[in-house]
Design a protein around this motif. Structure first.
Motif, short mmCIF file in Angstrom:
data_model
loop_
_atom_site.label_atom_id
_atom_site.label_comp_id
_atom_site.label_asym_id
_atom_site.label_seq_id
_atom_site.Cartn_x
_atom_site.Cartn_y
_atom_site.Cartn_z
N SER A 152 155.13 85.65 0.82
CA SER A 152 154.66 86.98 1.39
C SER A 152 155.20 88.05 0.36
CB SER A 152 155.10 87.11 2.87
OG SER A 152 154.95 88.50 3.17
N PHE B 164 146.01 92.37 -2.58
CA PHE B 164 146.83 91.71 -1.38
C PHE B 164 145.57 91.06 -0.38
CE2 PHE B 164 149.59 94.87 -3.10
CZ PHE B 164 150.61 94.37 -3.57
N ILE C 233 153.76 97.47 2.70
CA ILE C 233 152.84 96.54 2.71
C ILE C 233 152.55 95.82 4.02
CG2 ILE C 233 151.59 94.67 1.55
CD1 ILE C 233 151.81 97.24 -0.14
N TRP D 118 145.56 92.76 10.20
CA TRP D 118 146.00 94.09 9.95
C TRP D 118 145.38 95.16 10.65
CZ3 TRP D 118 145.30 92.87 4.31
CH2 TRP D 118 146.40 92.12 3.65
N THR E 264 151.38 89.20 4.08
CA THR E 264 150.57 89.44 2.83
C THR E 264 150.57 88.33 1.59
OG1 THR E 264 150.77 91.80 3.50
CG2 THR E 264 150.50 91.33 1.26
N THR E 265 149.69 88.11 0.88
CA THR E 265 149.71 87.25 -0.16
C THR E 265 149.43 88.12 -1.47
OG1 THR E 265 149.26 85.42 1.15
CG2 THR E 265 148.76 85.08 -1.43
N ASP E 266 150.09 88.10 -2.43
CA ASP E 266 150.02 89.07 -3.57
C ASP E 266 148.86 88.03 -4.39
OD1 ASP E 266 149.78 89.94 -6.12
OD2 ASP E 266 152.08 90.47 -6.23
N SER F 207 141.75 92.01 3.26
CA SER F 207 142.31 92.33 1.90
C SER F 207 142.65 93.97 1.76
CB SER F 207 141.44 92.04 0.61
OG SER F 207 140.15 92.80 0.67
N HIS G 57 145.11 89.03 3.14
CA HIS G 57 146.07 88.77 4.64
C HIS G 57 146.14 87.23 4.60
CE1 HIS G 57 146.98 87.74 8.58
NE2 HIS G 57 146.94 89.07 8.81
#
Length: 193
Positions: free
Chosen positions: A3, A43, A23, A172, A27-29, A51, A45
Motif C-alpha cells: 500500500s 495509484f 494519498i 475512495w 492504494t497500490t502504486d 484510480s 485502489h
C-alpha cells in the motif's frame, strides 16, 4: 503489493519527494506493476477499479485559467478515445481558494467534474467513468499539475473491469480526492527543470 499510503493522513512522497500529498487508503502504486511515464504518479485502489493520477504537463499559456480544466479534460477525453458526441460531459468547474491549498505557489486552482465513456486497454466495451479533475497552475514553472480521480459508475459486462464490479470495499470518495488536492505540497522546485 504494498500500500502506497501509510497512516490515514500521512503525506506520501511524489516524484522522488519533490512533491507530496495525502494519498487515500487501499492504494497500490501502479509503478510497481508496470512502467509509468516520468511525468506521472499513478495509484489504483486495491479492491475497486478506481484510480488516481498526478501528472505534470506543459503549462498552456494560451488557455485562460477559467478554461484550462476543461481544456485538459477534453485532452484526456481524446486520449481515452471519448471525443464523439455524448461520450463526455463536463458537469461542473469550480475555482479553488488558494487559502485551502498547501501548494501556495500556484497562480490558480480548479476542480472539474465530468463523465467519459471509455474503454480499457483498447477493448470494444465502454465504461462510464466519473472523472474528477484537479488543476493547479504553475506558470512560473511552465507547468500545469493535473490530479485525476477516475471513479467508474457503469461497467460493461464485456469489460476486463467487470471483475471489479461488486467488490467496492471502502471505495475512495470525492473527499479523499479533495484531501489529495489540498495537501499537494512542493518541496523541490528543481523538479520543473
Amino acid at each position: 503489493m504494498q500500500s502506497a499510503a501509510g497512516s490515514a493522513h500521512e503525506a506520501h512522497p511524489l516524484f522522488g519527494g519533490a512533491l507530496s500529498a495525502v494519498i487515500p487508503h487501499s492504494t497500490t502504486d501502479v509503478s510497481e506493476l508496470r512502467e509509468i511515464p516520468d511525468n506521472q504518479e499513478v495509484f489504483a485502489h486495491a479492491h475497486t477499479d478506481q484510480s488516481l493520477i498526478v501528472e505534470l504537463v506543459e503549462y498552456q499559456e494560451q488557455v485562460a485559467d477559467q478554461d484550462a480544466a476543461k481544456y485538459h479534460f477534453e485532452d484526456i477525453a481524446g486520449s481515452n478515445k471519448a471525443l464523439e458526441p455524448g461520450a463526455f460531459e463536463v458537469t461542473s468547474v469550480v475555482a479553488l481558494a488558494k487559502s485551502e491549498l498547501s501548494l501556495s505557489e500556484c497562480s490558480s486552482a480548479w476542480m472539474l467534474t465530468g463523465t467519459q465513456c471509455v474503454s480499457k486497454f483498447n477493448e470494444e466495451a465502454r465504461n462510464t467513468v466519473t472523472l474528477h479533475l484537479g488543476l493547479v497552475r504553475l506558470p512560473q514553472f511552465s507547468t500545469d499539475v493535473l490530479i485525476s480521480f477516475n471513479d467508474p459508475q457503469s461497467i460493461s459486462p464485456d469489460s476486463s473491469s467487470a471483475s471489479a464490479v461488486g467488490t467496492h470495499q471502502q471505495p475512495w470518495t470525492v473527499q479523499d480526492f479533495e484531501r489529495l488536492l489540498q495537501t499537494l505540497t512542493l518541496h523541490d522546485p528543481g523538479l520543473f527543470g
